[in-house]
Each structure stands twice: as structure tokens, then as C-alpha cells.
Design a protein around this motif. Structure first.
Motif, mmCIF file in Angstrom:
data_model
loop_
_atom_site.group_PDB
_atom_site.id
_atom_site.type_symbol
_atom_site.label_atom_id
_atom_site.label_comp_id
_atom_site.label_asym_id
_atom_site.label_seq_id
_atom_site.Cartn_x
_atom_site.Cartn_y
_atom_site.Cartn_z
ATOM 1 N N ASP A 1 -10.958 -0.969 1.939
ATOM 2 C CA ASP A 1 -9.554 -1.113 2.284
ATOM 3 C C ASP A 1 -8.857 -1.855 1.144
ATOM 4 O O ASP A 1 -9.161 -3.018 0.889
ATOM 5 C CB ASP A 1 -9.384 -1.873 3.600
ATOM 6 N N ALA A 2 -7.970 -1.169 0.442
ATOM 7 C CA ALA A 2 -7.246 -1.790 -0.677
ATOM 8 C C ALA A 2 -5.827 -1.260 -0.690
ATOM 9 O O ALA A 2 -5.595 -0.060 -0.528
ATOM 10 C CB ALA A 2 -7.934 -1.483 -2.007
ATOM 11 N N HIS A 3 -4.861 -2.161 -0.881
ATOM 12 C CA HIS A 3 -3.467 -1.752 -0.962
ATOM 13 C C HIS A 3 -2.695 -2.755 -1.802
ATOM 14 O O HIS A 3 -3.051 -3.936 -1.880
ATOM 15 C CB HIS A 3 -2.835 -1.640 0.435
ATOM 16 N N TYR A 4 -1.636 -2.264 -2.432
ATOM 17 C CA TYR A 4 -0.767 -3.124 -3.225
ATOM 18 C C TYR A 4 0.626 -2.519 -3.227
ATOM 19 O O TYR A 4 0.786 -1.298 -3.339
ATOM 20 C CB TYR A 4 -1.264 -3.269 -4.666
ATOM 21 N N GLY A 5 1.634 -3.359 -3.103
ATOM 22 C CA GLY A 5 3.007 -2.864 -3.111
ATOM 23 C C GLY A 5 3.968 -3.904 -3.658
ATOM 24 O O GLY A 5 3.784 -5.107 -3.466
ATOM 25 N N LEU A 6 4.986 -3.444 -4.353
ATOM 26 C CA LEU A 6 6.040 -4.305 -4.891
ATOM 27 C C LEU A 6 7.379 -3.781 -4.367
ATOM 28 O O LEU A 6 7.693 -2.604 -4.543
ATOM 29 C CB LEU A 6 6.042 -4.278 -6.421
ATOM 30 N N SER A 7 8.163 -4.651 -3.720
ATOM 31 C CA SER A 7 9.450 -4.231 -3.179
ATOM 32 C C SER A 7 10.551 -5.154 -3.691
ATOM 33 O O SER A 7 10.330 -6.341 -3.925
ATOM 34 C CB SER A 7 9.430 -4.259 -1.648
ATOM 35 N N LEU A 8 11.748 -4.584 -3.855
ATOM 36 C CA LEU A 8 12.911 -5.325 -4.335
ATOM 37 C C LEU A 8 14.077 -5.020 -3.405
ATOM 38 O O LEU A 8 14.421 -3.854 -3.194
ATOM 39 C CB LEU A 8 13.251 -4.904 -5.763
ATOM 40 N N LEU A 9 14.661 -6.072 -2.815
ATOM 41 C CA LEU A 9 15.744 -5.914 -1.849
ATOM 42 C C LEU A 9 15.334 -5.022 -0.686
ATOM 43 O O LEU A 9 16.124 -4.236 -0.176
ATOM 44 C CB LEU A 9 16.994 -5.327 -2.539
ATOM 45 N N GLY A 10 14.048 -5.110 -0.302
ATOM 46 C CA GLY A 10 13.577 -4.331 0.836
ATOM 47 C C GLY A 10 13.227 -2.908 0.507
ATOM 48 O O GLY A 10 12.854 -2.142 1.396
ATOM 49 N N ILE A 11 13.356 -2.495 -0.757
ATOM 50 C CA ILE A 11 13.034 -1.125 -1.148
ATOM 51 C C ILE A 11 11.613 -1.118 -1.683
ATOM 52 O O ILE A 11 11.296 -1.788 -2.666
ATOM 53 C CB ILE A 11 14.011 -0.624 -2.236
ATOM 54 N N GLY A 12 10.743 -0.369 -1.043
ATOM 55 C CA GLY A 12 9.341 -0.368 -1.428
ATOM 56 C C GLY A 12 9.071 0.481 -2.656
ATOM 57 O O GLY A 12 9.836 1.388 -3.002
ATOM 58 N N ASP A 13 7.956 0.211 -3.305
ATOM 59 C CA ASP A 13 7.466 0.948 -4.474
ATOM 60 C C ASP A 13 8.533 1.090 -5.550
ATOM 61 O O ASP A 13 8.825 2.186 -6.032
ATOM 62 C CB ASP A 13 6.951 2.333 -4.062
ATOM 63 N N VAL A 14 9.140 -0.018 -5.923
ATOM 64 C CA VAL A 14 10.166 0.058 -6.951
ATOM 65 C C VAL A 14 9.565 0.365 -8.313
ATOM 66 O O VAL A 14 10.285 0.786 -9.224
ATOM 67 C CB VAL A 14 10.960 -1.265 -7.025
ATOM 68 N N GLY A 15 8.263 0.190 -8.442
ATOM 69 C CA GLY A 15 7.641 0.442 -9.732
ATOM 70 C C GLY A 15 7.279 1.895 -9.946
ATOM 71 O O GLY A 15 6.866 2.265 -11.032
ATOM 72 N N GLY A 16 7.402 2.722 -8.899
ATOM 73 C CA GLY A 16 7.083 4.118 -9.060
ATOM 74 C C GLY A 16 5.661 4.361 -9.503
ATOM 75 O O GLY A 16 5.358 5.268 -10.254
ATOM 76 N N GLY A 17 4.721 3.629 -9.058
ATOM 77 C CA GLY A 17 3.330 3.747 -9.480
ATOM 78 C C GLY A 17 2.613 2.429 -9.393
ATOM 79 O O GLY A 17 1.422 2.337 -9.652
ATOM 80 N N LEU A 18 3.373 1.375 -9.058
ATOM 81 C CA LEU A 18 2.757 0.064 -8.887
ATOM 82 C C LEU A 18 2.213 -0.123 -7.488
ATOM 83 O O LEU A 18 1.577 -1.130 -7.209
ATOM 84 C CB LEU A 18 3.774 -1.034 -9.196
ATOM 85 N N SER A 19 2.517 0.795 -6.579
ATOM 86 C CA SER A 19 2.046 0.690 -5.206
ATOM 87 C C SER A 19 0.976 1.733 -4.955
ATOM 88 O O SER A 19 0.983 2.814 -5.543
ATOM 89 C CB SER A 19 3.205 0.879 -4.216
ATOM 90 N N GLY A 20 0.069 1.417 -4.073
ATOM 91 C CA GLY A 20 -0.980 2.370 -3.757
ATOM 92 C C GLY A 20 -1.790 1.905 -2.572
ATOM 93 O O GLY A 20 -1.677 0.761 -2.108
ATOM 94 N N GLU A 21 -2.617 2.816 -2.076
ATOM 95 C CA GLU A 21 -3.441 2.518 -0.914
ATOM 96 C C GLU A 21 -4.731 3.308 -1.001
ATOM 97 O O GLU A 21 -4.743 4.470 -1.422
ATOM 98 C CB GLU A 21 -2.690 2.884 0.377
ATOM 99 N N LEU A 22 -5.798 2.672 -0.635
ATOM 100 C CA LEU A 22 -7.105 3.318 -0.555
ATOM 101 C C LEU A 22 -7.855 2.716 0.612
ATOM 102 O O LEU A 22 -8.040 1.499 0.667
ATOM 103 C CB LEU A 22 -7.903 3.106 -1.856
ATOM 104 N N PHE A 23 -8.233 3.543 1.569
ATOM 105 C CA PHE A 23 -9.073 3.038 2.652
ATOM 106 C C PHE A 23 -10.057 4.128 3.069
ATOM 107 O O PHE A 23 -9.799 5.324 2.926
ATOM 108 C CB PHE A 23 -8.233 2.561 3.846
ATOM 109 N N LEU A 24 -11.187 3.684 3.548
ATOM 110 C CA LEU A 24 -12.252 4.573 3.989
ATOM 111 C C LEU A 24 -12.976 3.880 5.134
ATOM 112 O O LEU A 24 -13.556 2.815 4.951
ATOM 113 C CB LEU A 24 -13.215 4.859 2.836
#
Length: 425
Positions: A362-385
Motif C-alpha cells: 500500500d503506497a500513495h502520495y499526493g500534492l494539492s494546492l488550494l484543495g486541487i489534487g495532483d497539481v504536479g501532474g505526475g507527483l501523485s500516485g497510488e499502488l496497492f495490492l
């Protein structure tokens, strides 16, 4: 001072020295494996001299510790991150080294009292906690993440989020608690598996039913690791990408081969891959899981990508029959075939349960600015199994009953462990 206390003090001093050697050997072996694996994965190029701290964090996670991911992106920005994955190659190395060190002074003996075994374990545990404390305190680091150039960077400058930072640190109390449980599990399993390890007199009646099955399961898991290592090395030689393959072998080979083992039994896992995260090898896993919705990972979905996946069933059947035969051969001759089947079923179910618990990701990372998620367009992601647990355990029970019974029939005409031939014959 009496003459009898001198040998006792000498044994105690020898016990502490041996415990220290056992702890240091286990930790050094895990650190070396983790460092080589991370180096092959390219972690040696991390900034700010973070490589040793990442190695320490990897070992902490391998022994059941907890790593907290932290983030700071300014007053109106937010980072969210989490990770739960066990580098089983590193953990397996520690298990083998610590177990061997614990059993060494106990060999060549049939019986040992519970206080004596507890004394050996306590010495190792005290030194283990001290060493793990130092390791956990060193497992912390912070990295700066660049937002790039353009509008996103300008917005970050205005609102004070131009230099988001993400880092990690070990949760020391949780790490010590679970690290101690990890050590206790290793020592108990070592006593259960080793045929030469002494047991307290009250437990001797259980060794005929427990030890052959436990030994068979350890052989089964190690056989899958050895087979996976051979296949990985062949792939590295024939298809290149040697550094990536070496990183997989040294960090997560059991994660992959034990996952394949459960899938070969017919078990299903569910998961998803999104963003920069991915599974290093084989590619078929990433192809099945990288979908908009949660995907199911089993023989059917994998065979749609690669029909050779059905060979997992054959490999499972052959290895299970082999270890069932080994279990029956090491059991007393008076044990009946249905008893072998029950022992095999219970042992295999517990083994699959353990694999499912330690193999979760289980791995996840996200960056949000003013409540808008994934502002980095590639800085957010998720992996779970995650496994479908009860189905996997049920299939393990069924496979264990069948292969245990057949293995007992195959071993019925072979001399069993501890059996003595008739001199008149």
C-alpha cells in the motif's frame, strides 16, 4: 564465591557474547543486502547524503518497523503520503542469520529447559532492541521536490508553496514493539523447524506432528525463492537490465515469487497501479493492475496477458508434492495418510496466511494546492495490492489435503526419519 558459580558466570558471559554476535551478524547481513539492492535501484544518487538513512529505513521496515512519510508544502498546500511494504529479501536474510545464530549453541542436544531457552532468547532480545533503537533513530530524511517552471511554479511562489518537501522518519516505539514481535517469531519458528534444536520436555510430544510440517513449509518457501532467483538471473543475462533485476532480487524477490505461489494455488489478489508507481518485474503484473478501476490479479486475468502463467499451477503441484513427500518421510512410520493430509493442510494454510499478510502493498502520495489534487501532474500516485484472504486460505486447505495424502502414499514404502531397519531382515 562457590566453585559452582564460576562456570555459571562463564556460561552467562559466553551467552552475552554469542547473543551480541548473533544480533550484529543479522543486522549487518540485512544492511548489506538492503544497501546493494538500493544501490542497484539507483538510490545511491539521492541528494544530501540520504543513502545511509534510506538503507536504515529499509531494514527497519524489513523487521516489522514503521516508517512515517511526512510532507510540508507551505501554508495553503498539502501533501499526503503513506507506504506499507515489506522488502522480503532483506527480511528473509535476517531471519536465516538470526535463526542460525540462536540455534548454534543449542545443537547436539535433545532436551533443554524452558528457563534456559528463555535466557538465550532474552539476551538476544535485549541487544536486538538496543541495536534497533539506534537504527530507527537514524532512519529519517527530508527531500525537496521541485514544481518545475511555468504557471505552477508561479502560483507556488505567490502562496508560499514553491518548495514542497517530503520526508520519512521511523516511528521508534512502534518499530521497537513490532521488531520485538518479529524477533520472537523468528526464534519460535527456528525451534519448530530445526530437527536438532532441543525442546522443553513438555513440548516433546508435539515435535512428531509439528516439526516435519514446519520444515516442509520452510523448504517450500525457500525453493520458490531459489527458483525465482534462477529465472531472474536468466532474464538478466538474456534480456539485459541487470541492475534492475539485481535490485528486485536483493529487495523484493520473495514478494514476487510468493505472490506467484499463491496465484498458482488459484488465489486472487486485488489492486491498482496509478501514477509513477509501478511493479519492477514482471511487466505482466503492471499491465493487469494499471487500470482506471480496481483490478483482480489471478490466473485468468494474468493468462489474458501471457498464457505461460498456467505453468504456475504445474510448479505449485510439483513442489507441494515434493514437500509433502519430504514431510511424510520425516514423520514417524505409524502416522497415517489422513493424518499427513491434515498436517499438510494446516501447515499450508498458515503459510499462505503469512504470505498474504506480509505480501500486502500500500503506497500513495499526493500534492494539492488550494484543495486541487495532483497539481504536479505526475507527483501523485497510488499502488496497492491486497489478497482475497479467505479464498486463499480455503484453497490452501484443499491443496494441502490432496498433496499431503498423495505424498504420504508415495512415502509409505520409504524408510522414515528415525526408523531402524530390522536386523533379522
Amino acid at each position: 564465591m562457590s566453585l559452582q558459580t564460576v562456570p555459571d558466570q562463564a556460561v552467562a558471559r559466553h551467552g552475552w557474547v554469542h547473543a551480541l554476535v548473533t544480533v550484529l551478524a543479522g543486522l549487518i547481513a540485512m544492511i548489506v543486502v538492503a544497501a546493494l539492492g538500493l544501490w542497484a535501484a539507483g538510490a545511491a544518487d539521492l541528494p544530501d547524503g540520504a543513502f545511509p538513512r534510506v538503507v536504515a529505513a529499509t531494514v527497519v521496515v524489513a523487521v516489522g518497523g514503521s516508517i512515517e512519510l511526512t510532507g510540508d508544502a507551505g501554508a495553503i498546500a498539502e501533501t499526503k503520503a503513506g507506504m506499507s511494504v515489506t522488502p522480503l529479501s532483506v527480511a528473509l536474510t535476517g531471519v536465516l542469520v538470526v535463526a542460525a545464530g540462536f540455534l548454534r549453541p543449542l545443537r547436539h542436544r535433545a532436551v533443554a529447559g524452558a528457563p534456559e531457552l528463555a535466557g538465550w532468547a532474552a539476551r538476544i532480545a535485549v541487544l536486538w532492541l538496543l541495536a534497533l533503537t539506534g537504527l530507527a533513530l537514524s532512519a529519517r530524511q527530508t527531500f525537496a521536490i521541485s514544481l518545475g517552471e511555468g504557471t505552477l511554479s508561479d502560483i507556488g511562489d505567490i502562496f508560499g508553496a514553491s518548495s514542497p518537501r517530503v520526508g520519512f522518519k521511523a516511528d521508534v516505539p512502534v518499530t521497537l514493539a513490532f521488531g520485538l514481535l518479529w524477533l520472537a517469531g523468528v526464534l519460535v519458528i527456528a525451534l519448530l523447524v530445526s530437527p536438532r534444536a532441543p525442546l522443553p520436555p513438555r513440548l516433546l510430544r508435539f515435535q512428531e506432528s509439528v516439526r516435519p510440517a514446519a520444515y516442509a513449509m520452510v523448504v517450500l518457501l525457500l525453493a520458490f525463492v531459489a527458483l525465482g532467483a534462477v529465472i531472474a538471473l536468466v532474464v538478466a543475462v538474456t534480456r539485459g537490465r541487470a541492475p534492475e533485476t539485481l535490485a528486485v532480487i536483493l529487495l523484493g524477490l520473495p514478494n514476487l515469487v510468493w505472490l506467484a505461489f499463491t496465484i498458482g494455488l488459484g488465489a486472487s489478489w486485488e489492486g491498482r497501479v496509478e501514477g509513477p508507481f509501478g511493479l519492477p518485474m514482471p511487466q505482466v503484473l503492471d499491465s493487469v493492475l494499471r487500470t482506471p478501476d480496481i483490478s483482480t490479479l489471478n490466473l485468468r486475468t494474468l493468462s489474458e496477458q501471457d498464457g505461460r502463467v498456467w505453468w504456475l499451477v504445474v510448479v505449485d503441484a510439483v513442489l507441494l508434492l515434493a514437500v509433502a513427500f519430504l514431510m511424510a518421510k520425516r514423520s514417524p512410520a505409524r502416522t497415517r495418510a489422513w493424518q499427513h493430509a491434515v498436517h499438510m493442510a494446516v501447515a499450508l494454510a498458515l503459510t499462505v496466511l503469512t504470505v498474504c499478510l506480509v505480501g500486502r502493498i500500500d503506497a500513495h502520495y499526493g500534492l494539492s494546492l488550494l484543495g486541487i489534487g495532483d497539481v504536479g501532474g505526475g507527483l501523485s500516485g497510488e499502488l496497492f495490492l491486497r489478497p482475497q484472504l479467505w479464498g486463499a486460505i480455503g484453497l490452501a486447505l484443499l491443496w494441502g489435503l490432496v498433496t499431503g495424502f498423495v505424498g504420504a502414499l508415495l512415502a509409505s514404502r520409504v524408510r522414515h526419519h528415525g526408523e531402524v531397519e530390522n536386523p533379522k531382515a
